[in-house]
Structures are given as C-alpha cells and as structure tokens.
Scaffold this active site. Structure first.
Site, PDB file in Angstrom:
ATOM      1  N   ARG A 127       0.817  -1.223   0.000  1.00  0.00           N
ATOM      2  CA  ARG A 127       0.000   0.000   0.000  1.00  0.00           C
ATOM      3  C   ARG A 127       0.846   1.266   0.000  1.00  0.00           C
ATOM      4  NH1 ARG A 127      -5.371  -0.925   0.586  1.00  0.00           N
ATOM      5  NH2 ARG A 127      -6.046  -2.741   1.768  1.00  0.00           N
ATOM      6  N   GLU A 148       0.757   3.259  -2.286  1.00  0.00           N
ATOM      7  CA  GLU A 148      -0.078   4.282  -2.924  1.00  0.00           C
ATOM      8  C   GLU A 148      -0.828   5.090  -1.870  1.00  0.00           C
ATOM      9  OE1 GLU A 148      -2.988   0.879  -2.468  1.00  0.00           O
ATOM     10  OE2 GLU A 148      -0.844   1.185  -2.673  1.00  0.00           O
ATOM     11  N   ARG A 204      -8.878   3.733   8.010  1.00  0.00           N
ATOM     12  CA  ARG A 204      -9.025   2.280   8.008  1.00  0.00           C
ATOM     13  C   ARG A 204      -7.966   1.539   7.188  1.00  0.00           C
ATOM     14  NH1 ARG A 204     -14.370   0.795   4.394  1.00  0.00           N
ATOM     15  NH2 ARG A 204     -13.655   1.584   2.377  1.00  0.00           N
ATOM     16  N   HIS A 205      -6.929   2.251   6.727  1.00  0.00           N
ATOM     17  CA  HIS A 205      -5.877   1.612   5.946  1.00  0.00           C
ATOM     18  C   HIS A 205      -4.533   1.655   6.665  1.00  0.00           C
ATOM     19  CE1 HIS A 205      -8.691   2.361   2.501  1.00  0.00           C
ATOM     20  NE2 HIS A 205      -8.238   1.167   2.164  1.00  0.00           N
ATOM     21  N   GLU A 236     -16.192  -2.166   5.226  1.00  0.00           N
ATOM     22  CA  GLU A 236     -15.757  -3.454   4.702  1.00  0.00           C
ATOM     23  C   GLU A 236     -14.615  -4.038   5.522  1.00  0.00           C
ATOM     24  OE1 GLU A 236     -12.568  -5.174   2.027  1.00  0.00           O
ATOM     25  OE2 GLU A 236     -13.275  -3.248   1.264  1.00  0.00           O
ATOM     26  N   SER A 239     -12.860  -9.141   1.533  1.00  0.00           N
ATOM     27  CA  SER A 239     -13.241  -9.406   0.151  1.00  0.00           C
ATOM     28  C   SER A 239     -13.026 -10.882  -0.115  1.00  0.00           C
ATOM     29  CB  SER A 239     -12.393  -8.577  -0.818  1.00  0.00           C
ATOM     30  OG  SER A 239     -12.770  -7.226  -0.775  1.00  0.00           O
ATOM     31  N   ARG A 276      -8.662  -4.437  11.251  1.00  0.00           N
ATOM     32  CA  ARG A 276      -9.938  -3.798  10.927  1.00  0.00           C
ATOM     33  C   ARG A 276     -11.106  -4.485  11.624  1.00  0.00           C
ATOM     34  NH1 ARG A 276     -11.320  -2.098   4.763  1.00  0.00           N
ATOM     35  NH2 ARG A 276      -9.221  -1.217   4.985  1.00  0.00           N
TER      36      ARG A 276
END
Length: 478
Positions: A250, A252, A258-259, A401, A404, A452
């Site tokens: 990550r 980016e 939440r990241h 979320e 996934s 999370r």
C-alpha cells in the site's frame, strides 16, 4: 523504694532503651528488605533469598478470599502519595491495579524514602500481606490492599516521561468533565501516543484491545481447524502486481482511518464443489462464532475498552444476512443516493448502506455479493449468467468493509485473458498462471484484515489503535 518497684522501673527503662535503639537505627534491621536489583548488588542477593520458594501472584488474583496471605507480586509503579508516615503506592500489572501500603513503623524510614523516590513506570517486585481496606477503593481494580514488608526495584523509569499512562488512559468524557469543573485534564494526542507507543500500549484499554485481538485469531483458527482446514504460511512478495495497479505494501495513497501499509491478513482458500456460495456459507458461520467467543472469553477486556472508548455491542443475526450488489444499489437509490450500478461503492456509500441495513434488517454484520466484474481483481470468476458481474462478495461490520472474497478463475486461458483486460503484463505472473496448467479444481477464498475486524468490533475511529506499532505512508517508527 521497694525491690519490686525497682524491678518495674528497671524493666520500663530497658523497654524504653530498646525502643529508642530501634527508632535510632531502623535501617540495620530493614536494609535487606529493599533496594535496586542488579547482577552483583546486595539487594539482588537479598531479593533472591526473599523470594526463594515463592511463586508470583497475579494482581488479578488478589481478592478477598486470600486476605491474610503473604504474596509476592511484580508490576509497575503507577502512582504514589504520602499521607503522614504511610505511603500509598498503586501498583499496575497489565490493566489491573492494586493499592500497596508502605508504613514507616513497619519498614523503617530509609525503606519508606526508597519507595517514595521510585519514578512512575519503574518495575518492582514486592512482598506483603493481603488485607482489607477500611473503605472501598476507587482508584484500583482490586478491592484488597497489600501491606508491604519488602520491595525491590528491577528497572527505574526516566523521571521525564513523554506521557503519563494515567493521562493516556482518560476517556473523552473524563476530559470534558474535567474542563467543566475548571480543572482541565491532559489530553494525549494521537501522534504523541504513536511516537511513544511503548508507553501508550500500557493503558488498560490497549491491554484489553490486544487481548481481544489475540482471541479473534484463536477463534478464527479454532473454527477452521474444526472444519478440516490446514494452516499454512505463504510468501507475500511477487515480481508484479496481482490486483491491477496496487503498489506493494500500500505505498499508494491510502492514508485513511481504516488503511495500513502493513497489516495482519487472515486468509482462507477452499475447494468449491457446486457454487461460490459455499464460501459465503463458511464466512456466515465463522464470524458469528468469533463474535460469540469474544463475548464469552473477553468480558473484562471488552468492559475495559468501553471505559475509555464507549461502544455498543455488535448487532448480528444467527443466520448472516446476504444481499446482492444489485439489491444494495437499489436500497441506496431508494434512499436518494447517486450510485453507479456497475461501479464500486465508496466509503460514504458503504456507510450509508450499513445504516439502511441496520434499520431494515437489525444487523451490523452482513454480506454483499455478485459485485461488478470491472471492480474486482483479474482472477475473479465471472458469473455464468452475466459476465458483467462476478462470483465475489464483500463483508461489512458497522458499515465498513472487513473482507473481500470470491471464486478464483482456475482455467489458465481465461486467467490470461482477464489479466490482459486488466492491463497486467502476463509475463510478470507467469508462474502463477502456470500453476493452473497442471489441473486445478474450482476454488475460492477470502482475506480479512485482523486490525480492521477488532477496530469495528469495538467501534473505534482509527485502525491504528488496533495495530501494535502502526505502519502507514507517514510512519515507520517506533
């Protein structure tokens, strides 16, 4: 004067002389009962002799049933205050605190001075007798106190602490209340916490959070092992992108509440016999199992977290709710939201849908499946009846979320085709595609972020609170 009176007078003088001698040199009889423990120190030898054959008692086990017992406990100096010739020390061990009483008459002047000058957060071990206080205690977790006879220091903390654990442990309600009464309490800012995370982690709430996190992992593993799954450990770095543009770890722009750049992923892969709903069946049973186990196994930890970060228990159904992506889009449209039926949901739309689901279905935990193919990774299997949609799903807690999942493409030609459509250089993932040239069954799985899950289970406002030492695009230390 009679001989009997002379004997009484002599006895009183002797007792008075003995008392004066005791008061004048108390250190001689108590010098081995305290001190700084180092490899070659006299205090180190005294400590070893004092604790020989004694087991440490956990502070959480100091209860009324063991009043009168002599115990040995270890912890940190949380606070202390002198009242007359008694020093009241609050000893902290994890999220538990007990009051320890050091009386000059019992331990001598020098030992009292030694204990008094111990700085906050210093690590000590003490021996004393468990007693009942005259009045209920308010600043501790335990309703007994220890009358100290011996105390040894193993590590002195710096006098200049960057933050006090007591300050870092305050709730917003406590801070606001202190302002109203004209005595504003210190507020420890987030950057100060994370710059000094080794201290911040000592707050009761943080101690509780990471115990809860531990039990989420235990329940996750426990459930899957009971279903015949095998735990494996895989490499995390590959030569190219597998997601269609994401940078490694990550790098980016994902600086949100939440990241994280580095997180703990709990991933599951399984064979599919008939339909990708089999994966959702597993998820639908797994997470209610985890939520129930946390409630059963961590009641004290949940309550400890609530004291600093108040939250309501998660609402979830025995039979996990499933909605199609199209149904979710329709609910949003009916609520006046503008959404693309073949696009992804942004954070605001996810939260709005979470509110709508809670109002209609009375649950904060649900699944959304049959996502548009355009917003899923290249390896996601398209739906047989409409290639615009995919055999995929996301799972949500409190409108955010956490996971996934999908059926993976197991046909190498279709994999290559989808990779090219997503702009991925097939050469960079050739070993991945080649693995499917030797026979692979229909299969799928999911990935969930541990931090999370804990963040949303406890309704926290930032994922960094559930990461031991957060790593994001702006932080690599401590």
């Amino acid at each position: 004067m009679s001989s009997s009176n002379e004997e009484k007078m002599s006895t009183r003088k002797q007792k008075r002389r003995e008392t004066l001698n005791w008061r004048s040199c108390p250190d001689e009889s108590f010098s081995s009962n305290y001190g700084d423990v180092t490899p070659k120190s006299a205090a180190g030898r005294s400590w070893r002799e004092a604790v020989e054959g004694k087991e440490l008692t956990e502070v959480s086990n100091l209860v009324e049933e063991i009043v009168g017992s002599e115990v040995s406990i270890r912890g940190r100096v949380h606070d202390h205050r002198l009242v007359g010739k008694k020093l009241f020390v609050i000893l902290r061990q994890s999220e538990f605190r007990v009051q320890c009483v050091v009386e000059e008459a019992r331990v001598g002047t020098s030992m009292l001075k030694f204990v008094k000058q111990l700085s906050h957060e210093s690590v000590v071990e003490l021996i004393g007798v468990v007693s009942l206080p005259k009045k209920p205690l308010t600043g501790t977790t335990q309703q007994v106190e220890i009358h100290v006879t011996k105390m040894y220091c193993f590590s002195r903390s710096s006098l200049n602490l960057p933050l006090l654990v007591e300050d870092a442990a305050r709730s917003e309600a406590d801070i606001e209340k202190s302002v109203k009464v004209g005595k504003p309490a210190a507020r420890v800012l987030q950057d100060t916490r994370f710059n000094n995370r080794f201290l911040d982690l000592r707050t009761p709430a943080n101690q509780g959070l990471f115990r809860i996190q531990c039990h989420v992992q235990i329940a996750f593993r426990e459930f899957l092992l009971s279903k015949g799954f095998l735990e494996i450990h895989t490499p995390k770095l590959i030569a190219g992108s597998s997601e269609g543009g994401s940078a490694v770890f990550r790098a980016e722009d994902s600086f949100t509440h939440r990241h994280l750049c580095e997180f703990v992923g709990l991933d599951v892969e399984m064979e599919i016999r008939m339909h990708y709903s089999e994966i959702m069946d597993l998820v639908g049973d797994l997470f209610p199992f985890i939520f129930t186990k946390i409630k059963e196994r961590c009641p004290k930890e949940l309550e400890t977290v609530r004291k600093q970060y108040p939250f309501q228990s998660l609402k979830f159904l025995p039979q996990t709710l499933r909605l199609t992506f199209a149904q979710g889009i329709q609910m949003l449209k009916e609520a006046g939201e503008e959404v693309d039926p073949l696009g992804d949901l942004n954070t605001e739309s996810e939260k709005k849908l979470g509110q709508l689901v809670l109002e209609k279905y009375k649950t904060e935990f649900y699944m959304l499946h049959r996502y548009p193919s355009a917003v899923r990774p290249f390896y996601t299997m398209p739906c047989e009846d409409d290639s615009n949609y995919s055999n995929s799903f996301d799972v949500f807690i409190r409108g955010e979320e956490i996971m996934s999942g999908a059926q993976r493409i197991h046909d190498p030609e279709l994999l290559e085709k989808r990779a090219r459509e997503c702009g991925i250089d097939v050469k960079t993932i050739s070993t991945y595609i080649d693995a499917f040239r030797y026979g692979a069954p229909p299969h799928g799985g999911f990935g969930v972020g541990l931090e999370r899950v804990v963040m949303l289970l406890c309704a926290l406002d930032n994922i960094r609170k559930t990461s031991l030492f957060p790593r994001d695009s702006q932080r690599l230390a401590p």
